[in-house]
Enzyme design. Structure first.
Site, short mmCIF file in Angstrom:
data_model
loop_
_atom_site.label_atom_id
_atom_site.label_comp_id
_atom_site.label_asym_id
_atom_site.label_seq_id
_atom_site.Cartn_x
_atom_site.Cartn_y
_atom_site.Cartn_z
N CYS A 401 -102.41 68.89 -91.70
CA CYS A 401 -101.87 69.74 -90.60
C CYS A 401 -102.61 69.47 -88.58
O CYS A 401 -101.48 69.70 -88.35
CB CYS A 401 -102.17 71.52 -91.13
SG CYS A 401 -103.68 71.30 -91.61
N HIS A 534 -105.59 76.34 -92.21
CA HIS A 534 -104.30 75.80 -91.55
C HIS A 534 -103.74 75.70 -90.00
O HIS A 534 -104.61 76.70 -89.09
CB HIS A 534 -103.04 76.28 -91.95
CG HIS A 534 -101.98 76.28 -91.96
ND1 HIS A 534 -101.41 74.43 -92.38
CD2 HIS A 534 -100.32 76.01 -92.15
CE1 HIS A 534 -100.25 74.06 -92.25
NE2 HIS A 534 -99.73 75.52 -92.11
N ASP A 555 -94.05 74.17 -88.48
CA ASP A 555 -95.08 73.98 -88.98
C ASP A 555 -95.32 72.68 -90.00
O ASP A 555 -93.75 72.62 -90.00
CB ASP A 555 -94.86 75.16 -90.36
CG ASP A 555 -95.93 75.69 -91.29
OD1 ASP A 555 -96.95 74.44 -91.03
OD2 ASP A 555 -96.35 76.99 -91.52
#
Length: 621
Positions: A401, A534, A555
């Site tokens: 991520c 995250h 995201d």
């Protein structure tokens, strides 16, 4: 004439003596006539009187011990002058093998069933009822001891001397130290709390034993022993608790007191031993706990290494190949497609450019049209510059991520003229890892470099805000890192972070126009947002009519197919609801943001690299 040992009354016969003892002493409360002692048995009272109230001049009686020299005899002869007519009473005594246990206490023997005393020797006697007018002839052996009890006149032993001797004996007994504790009898189960009481109790045992032995056929047998050098006539006193023999009663007393002290110390030693055992068990439990804790920490550390991609299990390439092989084995991919995708992957990795399979473009323009068309509940909306969305792929799912958000940021910077020096194309994830390693090599963020051991390529290591700041600095991009380290709103929300994001986007818009429009698309790049586990990209902020704020987040977990729904007018509303986050939806304990503010000069770049050695994020509040 018989004499009562308790009250010293003379009685004409033995029968009269027994009647006197029964009526005058045994049926009544037995009490000492010299002190306040009462409530004891007859034998105990007799022993008490002969020990504590010794009167050598009672009825003008005196005992003398005469050693007959080399002869050995087992008989003790007691002579008593009762009337002008002289007669003798022959009494047979046996020397006890045990001596008195307290120095200065006379040893006891029995006359007519009652206790008498002879200093230094414990004897037991069987009284002969016949009177002998002739001298005793039984004492013929070497070492015999005679006891002559004759009538003495006051001139024989001065009264003052007798009183002084009696007073010294009592003072010596009363001045003996009392040893507190528990003293068990070595001959029965009785436990005394005073060593003197134990001493008297043991002497009673010895007297009873002497009486029993004296009743046998060997009455009169002496226990005198010879010393080691061969001398005869020396009495040895044997310890009742061990086999040691002492030459005198004082030595035996000191030896026996050592037994008592050792018994008391052993009782304390048991407690000390229990404490030592308890400490040992506790130490063993603590050692086991420490070992179990060490194993647990090692296992947790391995899990963290695996979670953060630091377990040397391979990086982007290995994970991509493994997932494609799994798809082939499940029948989800044919072998030909596997080889084709693998070749494309290797080509992309070799070039260092992302293959674009996870990229979605045109999203910011679609959002701008959506808010122009349908934003009745919004007072104002601020959007960032055009940005591409990059989704996680099979090669970086679960750990990429941070790299994907960096690609989103770079895709926006590439469209800005002031960042024209940046690479034109978006780098692949392995290439981003190489760029971070190059930033570390230039001296940026040495602490972060040591955490990763200066190596990211070939791993699945997670990166965060500090690594993004370091690589942007190495690329001459001026960035700012801000740490919202604690909640600032009700319900553990971060209202200050929402206000800060609004200020970041609205500050540029307020400078460019006097009248603020409802929807504003700025020329600012997105903000990198990091929290535990995250990271996402902030691409806009909404301000509702009631003043509430919400953030618009890209995201990497959203698949390209989902993000393409924003491009459609029919599905845009449902997708916008998914990317909109209110304060109640961002309730992690801590957040960090990285915001781009311009371009660094070479001097500023060098200064920031040097300052990054002690990199500290700006904390709000």
């Amino acid at each position: 004439m018989p004499v009562c040992d308790i009250c010293c009354e003379e009685l004409p016969s033995e029968a009269e003596m027994r009647t006197h003892l029964l009526l005058g002493h045994m049926e009544n409360v037995i009490a000492c006539p010299f002190c306040s002692l009462s409530g004891v048995s007859y034998d105990e009272l007799s022993f008490h009187i002969n020990t504590a109230h010794i009167e050598k001049d009672c009825k003008d009686m005196n005992a003398t011990v005469v050693d007959s020299g080399p002869q050995i005899s087992n008989d003790w002869i007691a002579k008593s002058q009762i009337s002008p007519r002289t007669c003798s009473v022959k009494n047979t005594y046996k020397v006890s093998q045990a001596s008195p246990l307290s120095s200065g206490h006379p040893s006891s023997f029995r006359v007519n069933g009652m206790t008498s005393l002879i200093t230094g020797t414990a004897l037991s006697q069987e009284t002969s009822t016949s009177l002998k007018s002739s001298p005793p002839a039984a004492a013929t052996a070497s070492g015999a001891i005679k006891l002559d009890r004759t009538t003495q006149t006051p001139s024989t032993i001065p009264r003052r001397e007798r009183e002084d001797s009696h007073r010294k004996s009592k003072q010596k007994r009363l001045s003996s130290p009392i040893k507190e504790g528990h003293f068990p009898c070595p001959m029965c189960n009785l436990v005394c709390n005073d060593c003197f009481i134990l001493q008297e109790h043991v002497e009673l045992h010895l007297q009873d034993q002497d009486v029993t032995e004296g009743a046998g056929p060997d009455v009169g047998t002496s226990t005198e022993a010879s010393t080691s050098n061969g001398r005869s006539g020396v009495i040895l006193y044997e310890c009742p608790m061990c086999s040691l023999s002492c030459s005198n009663s004082t030595s035996l007393q000191e030896h026996f007191e050592l037994h008592l002290e050792y018994g008391s110390a052993s009782a304390t030693g048991h407690s000390s031993g229990d404490l030592t055992l308890a400490r040992k068990l506790q130490e063993e439990e603590e050692q086991k706990w420490r070992e179990a804790e060490s194993r647990r920490e090692a296992e947790d550390f391995k899990k963290l290494q695996k979670q953060f991609g630091l377990d040397n299990s391979g990086g982007y390439r290995k994970q991509m190949e493994r997932n494609m092989e799994r798809a082939v084995s499940r029948g989800q991919m044919v072998p030909a497609e596997f080889h084709r995708k693998r070749a494309e992957m290797l080509e992309s990795l070799a070039s260092g450019v992302d293959d674009g399979r996870s990229k979605t473009s045109g999203l910011m323009e679609a959002l701008y049209r959506y808010y122009q068309r349908d934003a009745s509940d919004c007072a104002h909306v601020w959007l960032c510059a055009e940005t591409d969305h990059f989704s996680s792929s099979e090669g970086d799912k679960g750990w990429g991520c941070g790299y994907r958000n960096f690609q989103m940021l770079l895709s926006s910077l590439h469209r800005m003229e002031q960042h024209s020096l940046l690479p034109v194309s978006v780098p692949s994830i392995p290439r981003v890892q190489a760029l971070i390693e190059e930033a570390w090599a230039q001296g940026a963020d040495p602490q972060g470099a040591s955490h990763f051991k200066h190596r990211l390529q070939g791993t699945r290591a997670w990166i965060g805000a500090t690594e993004i700041y370091a690589v942007l600095t190495s690329l001459s991009v001026k960035a700012r890192i801000v740490d919202f380290h604690k909640p600032t709103g009700p319900g553990d929300t971060h209202l200050r972070m929402f206000e800060w994001v609004k200020q970041y986007f609205s500050h540029f818009a307020s400078r460019s126009a006097r009248l603020l429009p409802k929807v504003v698309q700025t020329t600012l790049p997105p903000i990198y947002l990091q929290h535990q586990g995250h990271s996402r990209s902030i691409v806009g902020v909404e301000q509702k009519v009631n003043g509430n704020l919400s953030l618009l987040l890209f995201d990497p977990a959203f698949a390209p197919g989902e993000m393409r729904r924003v491009l459609s007018q029919d599905t845009a509303a449902s997708m916008v609801r998914r990317i909109r986050k209110f304060p109640g939806g961002l309730k992690h304990r801590q957040y960090q943001v990285v915001a781009v503010e311009g371009v660094l000069t070479p001097e500023e770049k060098q200064s920031r690299i040097l300052n990054s050695r002690t990199l500290c994020a700006e904390k709000i509040p």
